[in-house]
Motif scaffolding. Structure first.
Motif, short mmCIF file in Angstrom:
data_model
loop_
_atom_site.label_atom_id
_atom_site.label_comp_id
_atom_site.label_asym_id
_atom_site.label_seq_id
_atom_site.Cartn_x
_atom_site.Cartn_y
_atom_site.Cartn_z
N ASP A 42 -4.61 -32.44 10.76
CA ASP A 42 -5.82 -32.91 10.33
C ASP A 42 -6.96 -32.12 9.87
O ASP A 42 -7.90 -32.23 10.34
N ARG A 43 -7.06 -30.97 9.61
CA ARG A 43 -7.80 -29.62 9.73
C ARG A 43 -9.24 -29.91 9.20
O ARG A 43 -9.27 -29.64 8.25
N HIS A 44 -10.13 -30.65 9.41
CA HIS A 44 -11.63 -30.82 7.91
C HIS A 44 -12.53 -29.75 8.05
O HIS A 44 -12.98 -29.18 7.23
N GLY A 45 -12.45 -28.41 9.52
CA GLY A 45 -13.38 -27.91 9.54
C GLY A 45 -12.68 -26.79 10.50
O GLY A 45 -12.47 -27.64 11.45
N ILE A 46 -13.09 -25.69 10.73
CA ILE A 46 -12.47 -24.18 11.10
C ILE A 46 -14.18 -23.91 11.49
O ILE A 46 -13.98 -23.08 10.26
#
Length: 118
Positions: A42-46
């Protein structure tokens, strides 16, 4: 609640992948790996950020937690940020560690009957 800085290292051919996660103290191995999987799924931001040893990737989870990940060429201390493919490689390794594929084993008895091995 006290926290600790946890590290996970994956050996690959010619390079190592690293994950660093600050989380509640007293996590066991299973819970640590499950937490890393949850964040990577659940990558919300990178974001790529600079560190004293090179670039690293910061991954934000929707619940506000973060982890840091990077690649280091074997024998070198310089860090390189990971893209989505590199993060997916870590995720794939973890999923197989946490949930190994089911393998059925069986044996044929004298009457040719197939019996599952326990």
């Amino acid at each position: 609640m006290t926290t600790k800085l946890y590290n996970v290292r994956f050996e690959t051919e010619g390079a190592d992948l690293f994950v660093e996660l600050e989380a509640e103290a007293e996590l066991n191995r299973q819970h640590l790996l499950e937490r890393v999987v949850a964040i990577l799924e659940d990558r919300h931001g990178i974001e790529t950020i600079d560190s004293t040893q090179g670039e690293i990737t910061r991954v934000d989870h929707s619940d506000g937690s973060t982890l840091r990940a990077w690649l280091s060429i074997s024998g070198q201390s310089a860090r390189q940020a990971l893209d989505d493919d590199g993060l997916d490689e870590i995720l794939t390794c973890l999923v197989f560690m946490l949930f190994p594929p089911v393998v059925e084993t069986s044996v044929h008895d004298e009457s040719k009957k197939v019996l599952a091995l326990a």
